[in-house]
Design a protein around this motif. Structure first.
Motif, PDB file in Angstrom:
ATOM      1  N   ARG A 235     -72.890 -76.546   0.041  1.00 57.67           N
ATOM      2  CA  ARG A 235     -71.516 -77.038   0.044  1.00 57.67           C
ATOM      3  C   ARG A 235     -71.141 -77.406   1.473  1.00 57.67           C
ATOM      4  NH1 ARG A 235     -67.904 -73.604  -4.253  1.00 57.67           N
ATOM      5  NH2 ARG A 235     -69.533 -73.113  -5.727  1.00 57.67           N
TER       6      ARG A 235
ATOM      7  N   GLN B 215     -66.830 -84.268  -2.437  1.00 58.68           N
ATOM      8  CA  GLN B 215     -67.655 -83.070  -2.464  1.00 58.68           C
ATOM      9  C   GLN B 215     -67.884 -82.575  -3.892  1.00 58.68           C
ATOM     10  OE1 GLN B 215     -67.999 -79.832   0.634  1.00 58.68           O
ATOM     11  NE2 GLN B 215     -66.352 -79.036  -0.643  1.00 58.68           N
TER      12      GLN B 215
ATOM     13  N   TYR C 191     -70.537 -84.705  -5.453  1.00 53.85           N
ATOM     14  CA  TYR C 191     -71.857 -84.332  -4.936  1.00 53.85           C
ATOM     15  C   TYR C 191     -72.379 -83.084  -5.638  1.00 53.85           C
ATOM     16  CZ  TYR C 191     -75.254 -82.141  -1.844  1.00 53.85           C
ATOM     17  OH  TYR C 191     -76.371 -81.518  -1.346  1.00 53.85           O
TER      18      TYR C 191
ATOM     19  N   LEU D 239     -72.218 -86.819   3.203  1.00 54.41           N
ATOM     20  CA  LEU D 239     -71.998 -87.137   1.787  1.00 54.41           C
ATOM     21  C   LEU D 239     -72.393 -88.581   1.484  1.00 54.41           C
ATOM     22  CD1 LEU D 239     -68.585 -85.280   1.330  1.00 54.41           C
ATOM     23  CD2 LEU D 239     -70.714 -84.722   0.142  1.00 54.41           C
TER      24      LEU D 239
END
Length: 489
Positions: A4, A349, A352, A380
């Motif tokens: 993350r 995020q 992803y 990213l």
């Protein structure tokens, strides 16, 4: 397991009560004057019902030592403020008379009460509290008089703590607040401030305990013993304390307790979207995924949500590791406010982590336009090129662009400030020259996407890898929701 790149922010935990505490509110009286604090005497005939309901205990009895102490107190009451030395001498004589009375008549509560008054006048509040405790043990109705002294000491120490906090002396403030709590624990303000400070210091269990103590006071009979204005403030503080404690249950992974807390909040406020989404997160973490998914489905099916609502739901879904659903919520918020930096970052995020590289390819590109000096945005984008477009060259170029930024702009956050709001953030020197000036323009938007205004700030770079904090005033608009920045050439 996927890495993350950052954390979706939790809602703020802070609660520091501004301004100074007023005089005692516990019995509706003002703080005792110097005369009232040195005259001693009998219990007020107009004591309230709750005091009269207490056991009678041993009645105070007048005797030669009581009379002698009263004489010294009466003399002290006639002094001017500048006669402090003489006042202290008379308080010492009062104490000596009370101590002689305790030695000769140990079951007479009036001697302990007068000793407490003397200690109070001498500024030894802990010793005064000890004497008052003993007086109340013998004669419980003395509480009607001792409350004034205890709360007066509490107010003084609490206000000193607030002054220390405002001056940046957090350790001194905490010591004062903890001392005030020991002397008088029938008001929640100190507990709420301690809880806020403990939470900021990651002392989460201590913060939970202080929130629990504050809630217990507000839910007790003491709520009925304060005036209506104080009751209104306490009721508002209770809501904040319950919500913050619930959030701390989540942070400390006490998920079942968090779920129960949020269910209680929702019972009183069924449309509280923050509580609903957080409840779902707690349910997922405690193994009740079916209930959580059903709750999120119900939330996303509503037709009365605005960008703030969708953003809140997205945070809850993200915390529950429901990344695809979180992306759906963040996208709904993006469609309403397309330029909010935090929302598009969270959306990218989530995509992803959900392995939705097709959408990530679109939104990571948008992200680097809005968040142009955040290395994570380029990471990213690089992943989108590699995973969706199978374009290794473009992915490497995006990654290298993020790695070669001269400085970064990160940790942007809207916070309360001086009765309004401010945007704070950090500029960190990555490969620039120390002393170089970075000019930023901040744009603000409401929850419908309308522009609310801009502010500019200049930041001077420090040495390599050293962050510099900046603060700009945000618009005083109740609809304030989003922001983005741009680097001004």
């Amino acid at each position: 397991m996927k890495f993350r790149f950052g954390m979706v922010g939790l809602l703020g935990l802070g609660l520091v009560l501004g301004g100074c505490a007023s005089g005692p509110a516990g019995n509706g009286a003002a703080a005792p004057s110097s005369e009232e604090l040195t005259m001693g005497g009998s219990i007020d005939d107009d004591m309230p019902d709750w005091v009269e309901a207490l056991p009678e205990g041993t009645e105070p009895v007048d005797n030669e030592y009581v009379a002698e102490a009263l004489l010294f107190q009466s003399q002290a009451a006639q002094l001017d403020e500048e006669e402090e030395e003489e006042f202290q001498r008379l308080m010492q004589r009062t104490l000596e008379s009370a101590q002689q009375g305790i030695e000769s008549y140990p079951d007479n509560p009036q001697h302990y009460f007068q000793a407490g008054e003397a200690y109070f006048g001498m500024g030894d509040y802990e010793a005064a509290a000890e004497m008052f405790d003993r007086a109340e043990e013998l004669y419980p109705r003395y509480i009607w008089e001792t409350l004034l002294y205890r709360e007066t000491a509490w107010v003084e120490i609490f206000n000193e703590g607030i002054d220390m906090l405002e001056a940046g002396d957090r350790d001194g403030a905490v010591a004062n607040f903890e001392r005030a709590n020991e002397l008088y624990d029938y008001r929640p303000e100190v507990m709420l401030n301690l809880a806020s400070i403990y939470a900021e210091e990651a002392r989460y269990e201590d913060a939970i305990e202080q929130y629990a103590r504050a809630i217990e006071v507000i839910d007790s009979e003491w709520f009925d013993r304060v005036d209506e204005e104080t009751q209104e403030v306490w009721s508002e503080n209770r809501q904040i304390a319950v919500q913050n404690r619930a959030q701390l249950f989540l942070v400390t992974e006490r998920y079942e307790e968090a779920a129960r807390e949020y269910e209680a909040i929702i019972e009183e406020d069924p449309d509280n979207l923050q509580a609903l989404s957080s409840l779902a997160a707690a349910l997922v973490a405690s193994g009740q995924s079916d209930r959580a998914e059903s709750l999120f489905e119900d939330l996303l099916a509503r037709d009365d949500l605005n960008a703030v609502d969708y953003f809140t739901i997205g945070v809850g879904l993200y915390q529950a590791d429901s990344f695809a659903e979180a992306a759906t919520a963040f996208r709904e918020a993006w469609e309403r406010v397309p330029e909010h930096r935090d929302n598009i970052f969270n959306l990218s995020q989530s995509l992803y982590l959900a392995e939705d590289y097709e959408q990530l390819h679109e939104f990571a590109t948008r992200l680097v336009e809005i968040d142009s000096h955040n290395p994570i945005a380029y990471q990213l984008q690089a992943q989108a090129y590699l995973q969706h477009a199978d374009d290794e060259a473009a992915g490497l170029a995006a990654y290298e662009q993020g790695e070669t930024l001269p400085f970064s702009v990160t940790q942007l956050e809207i916070v309360p400030a001086d009765g309004g709001t401010a945007l704070v953030g950090f500029v960190t020197n990555l490969a620039g020259q120390a002393g170089q000036t970075v000019d930023l323009r901040l744009h603000f938007f409401d929850y419908e996407g309308a522009a609310l205004g801009t502010e500019e700030v200049s930041v001077q770079l420090e040495g390599e890898a050293e962050p510099v904090q900046f603060t700009v005033r945000a618009p005083d608009d109740p609809g304030l929701f989003g922001f983005r920045y741009e680097v001004v050439d």
